[in-house]
Design an enzyme around this catalytic site. Structure first.
Site: not given
Ligand SMILES: *[C@@H]1O[C@H](CO)[C@@H](O)[C@H](O)[C@H]1NC(C)=O
Length: 364
Positions: A259, A224, A181, A202-203, A257
């Site tokens: 979540k 991500h 991330d 990743d993020d 996104r």
């Protein structure tokens, strides 16, 4: 400050100190360090700290915590880190009114592939996190060129921090560097990240909690995507007033996104995604899901976390043919007051699993 003044008073005489404003005293001490232990022991007396070609020993943190107010930190040459399996962080900084930058051509080379085993923070080797920016108040980090973090990049937990024109390039071994991330933000207010260039796995951005956060003019490649969450099940479960704008997300699992965690309580509100361009997305172009548990979706959403006053504006681009354009899985009545304009994501499948999609939004 008081301690510093009294030490100076003892050595220089009280009369002189009384005549010299604190800022003049500080302006005298510009320090260059070539070892991390010297930097850690000498840091408090410096107005400018130049970290020149530091080789941080294995298993040690480049410790620039508790800096004096107003310190400037300059990375010069190549900063490197010895290899050890440990949790890190490789670098930690705290203080007030701190300016962190680099000299032309400098690089922070984590050489993360020494740790990369495809397991990230979920197993295999214990990997050091890169940069702890906790209690780094009213400060600016700009222009850092960072290469191949072993696992997560910036861990941000503070107020009033601006991060400008930072590059994190984790492209050394594309598939192996899991959970890299770039920016993880929690329990923070007034964080501004502008002009970040990120190649990771990743993020690009993950906000677990916090308020008044902006991320603009970014480029996110290989990871991500841009994420609010997961929200829920932590000490702080509120995200509000977040603007993510003017950013390209390419070759990534997701575009944008939100979540939230299954069966938890909390709130996500006042979030805007605008002018986001997507390409080469492999999973979801735009996704909101309220069904996370232990880091994975269950497919069953719950409504204890509200997702309210959310704007998706000019989120456009393409996903891969086996990806899904848009997926919205809300709990009953927990998603409301959404503004949806100029959302156009094409190239992939239309989801048949959307549920409780709020008025105005659409999975089509
Ligand atoms: C951070 O950026 C914001 C917005 O441009 C600005 O208002 C604020 O003063 C900056 N903070 C610091 C510490 O420079």
């Amino acid at each position: 400050m008081q301690l510093l003044s009294s030490v100076v008073a003892a050595t220089m005489g009280a009369a002189l100190v009384a005549a010299a404003p604190a800022s003049e005293l500080k302006a005298r001490s510009s320090c260059t360090f070539t070892s991390s232990s010297d930097a850690a022991s000498g840091k408090a007396d410096c107005s400018t700290i130049t970290l020149s070609g530091i080789e941080v020993p294995a298993g040690e943190t480049l410790d620039l915590t508790d800096l004096s107010d107003g310190t400037t930190v300059v990375f010069e040459g190549e900063t490197t880190f010895g290899y050890k399996e440990w949790e890190g962080p490789l670098i930690s900084m705290s203080g007030k009114d701190i300016t962190i930058k680099q000299a032309t051509g400098a690089k922070i080379n984590c050489d993360g592939s020494r740790w990369w085993d495809g397991k990230g923070s979920n197993g295999g080797k214990t990997k050091p996190k890169f940069f702890k920016a906790h209690k780094l108040y009213n400060s600016v980090i700009s222009g850092l060129q960072i290469y191949n973090t072993p696992v997560q990049g910036f861990s941000i937990q503070t107020d009033n921090l601006n991060i400008t024109d930072v590059t994190i390039d984790n492209s050394d071994g594309t598939d192996e560097g899991h959970n890299t991330d770039a920016f993880d933000i929690g329990e923070s207010t007034y964080i501004t990240i502008d002009g970040a260039t990120i190649y990771n796995q990743d993020d690009c951005l993950a906000i677990n909690s916090g308020e008044h956060i902006t991320f603009s003019n970014g480029y996110c490649d290989g990871g991500h995507g841009l994420s609010i969450g997961s929200v829920g099940g932590r000490d702080d479960n509120t995200v509000s007033d977040v603007t993510i704008s003017g950013t390209k997300v390419v070759n990534s699992q997701n575009g944008v996104r939100i979540k939230t965690v299954y069966d938890k309580t909390g709130s996500v509100s006042g979030v805007t995604f605008s002018d986001i361009t997507l390409s080469g997305i492999t999973k979801y172009g735009l996704v909101v899901e309220q069904d996370y548990e232990n880091g994975s979706p269950t497919g069953t959403p719950t409504n204890g976390i509200t997702v309210k006053d959310i704007t998706f504006e000019k989120v456009t681009g393409t996903v891969e043919s086996d990806a899904t354009n848009i997926y919205i899985l809300c709990g009953s009545d927990s998603c409301s007051d959404w503004t949806w304009s100029g959302v156009s994501i094409t190239g992939g499948e239309t989801s048949s699993k959307c549920d409780n999609v709020p008025t105005g939004a659409s999975c089509e």
